[in-house]
Design an enzyme around this catalytic site. Structure first.
Site, PDB file in Angstrom:
ATOM      1  N   SER A   1      38.102  40.766  43.443  1.00  0.00           N
ATOM      2  CA  SER A   1      39.325  40.157  42.914  1.00  0.00           C
ATOM      3  C   SER A   1      40.600  40.775  43.491  1.00  0.00           C
ATOM      4  CB  SER A   1      39.349  40.265  41.394  1.00  0.00           C
ATOM      5  OG  SER A   1      39.497  41.612  41.015  1.00  0.00           O
TER       6      SER A   1
ATOM      7  N   LYS B   1      44.317  44.811  38.229  1.00  0.00           N
ATOM      8  CA  LYS B   1      45.073  43.637  38.723  1.00  0.00           C
ATOM      9  C   LYS B   1      46.520  44.051  38.983  1.00  0.00           C
ATOM     10  CE  LYS B   1      41.610  40.815  37.537  1.00  0.00           C
ATOM     11  NZ  LYS B   1      40.524  40.825  38.489  1.00  0.00           N
TER      12      LYS B   1
END
Lengths: 226, 69
Positions: free
Chosen positions: A95, A139
């Site tokens: 990711s 993230k």
């Protein structure tokens, strides 16, 4: 005998009593007999011995005690350091490509930024996953409380609608937009779930490298956006 | 669970910016064109080639995000 098989031999009362120094001079027996108390009954209890006295008499017990003491102290210090200052964690997953590799990349997380302290748009943060119990994710922050962000992926269909990030929350998106489950999936992330900010990335092939902040002055002309 | 938030069309951003999160009017009013323009590059990475082939490569295409700060 049972005492002989004990791991730590405790000193017998007779041996200890022999080593006690005399604090008062021995009073010689006088010719006149001492007056005896008439009818008072006294109860005698054994004198409590301190831990240091035991340790002095048994070197094996003393070694175990000092080892336990230093082990607990170092464990406490390590816990405080990893929980409140810095921790190195192994990251995996696609990711955050290409910023963080899918495997064999270690991230140095600064816990000084936990719970959203001094965070800005563009910082890469580690947080407890709001959907998966016990899992952590990394993230990039795209919106802080009060900011306006695009709900989906910019320029890739979807509703294209915008929203305002609620207070006490932030909007996080993985660098690999195609293969990232982030705020587009689970919504705004509570800042209380943020465990720290990723400050360095380490891999055995490339060594230490600094993580770029991401947010930079735009090269695009402002007029071209109208 | 994230709180429910109202979504709106980007064309109405200029109006929504004038209000704070608690519903009060922002003072002084904000002109978006006067705010500094910033950018953030993210990527769309995908595997080019069959998954089992070791010669397959991951190709990343940049996606530009623009911000008014």
């Amino acid at each position: 005998m049972i005492r002989g098989r004990c791991l730590f031999r405790l000193p017998s009362i007779e041996r200890v009593s022999l080593r006690t120094r005399l604090t008062k001079p021995i009073r010689r027996a006088s010719t006149q007999p001492k007056p005896q108390p008439t009818t008072t009954t006294t109860t005698t209890y054994p004198k409590p011995r301190s831990l240091t006295r035991y340790l002095r008499t048994s070197p094996r017990l003393s070694l175990t005690y000092s080892f336990t003491k230093y082990f607990l102290a170092s464990a406490l210090l390590l816990h405080i350091f990893f929980e409140y200052f810095y921790v190195l964690e192994l990251a995996w997953g696609i990711s955050m490509l290409p910023t963080i590799a899918s495997a064999n990349d270690w991230v140095l997380i600064s816990k000084l930024y936990r719970r959203g302290r001094n965070l800005h748009v563009g910082d890469v943060v580690s947080f407890k996953h709001p959907d998966k119990m016990g899992e952590y994710a990394v993230k990039r922050i795209v919106g802080m409380p009060g900011d306006f962000v695009v709900e989906g992926t910019p320029g890739k269909g979807g509703s294209g609608r915008m929203l305002q990030v609620p207070m006490g929350h932030c909007w996080v998106i993985g660098d690999n937009l195609t293969w990232s489950r982030d705020s587009r999936t689970f919504g705004a992330l509570p800042l209380a779930l943020v465990t720290g900010k990723v400050v360095r990335v380490f891999s055995f092939r490339q060594g230490w490298r600094k993580l770029n902040h991401g947010l930079q002055p735009a090269y695009a002309e402002s007029d071209a956006l109208d | 669970m994230a709180p429910l938030v109202e979504t709106f069309h980007p064309a109405r951003l200029g109006q929504h910016v004038q209000y704070l999160t608690n519903g009060k009017i922002r003072k002084p009013p904000v002109d978006l064109k006067q705010c500094e323009l910033k950018e953030l590059i993210q990527y769309e990475c995908d595997l080019r080639g069959p998954k089992e082939d070791p010669r397959s490569k991951i190709v990343c295409e940049p996606v530009l995000r623009l911000f008014r700060n």
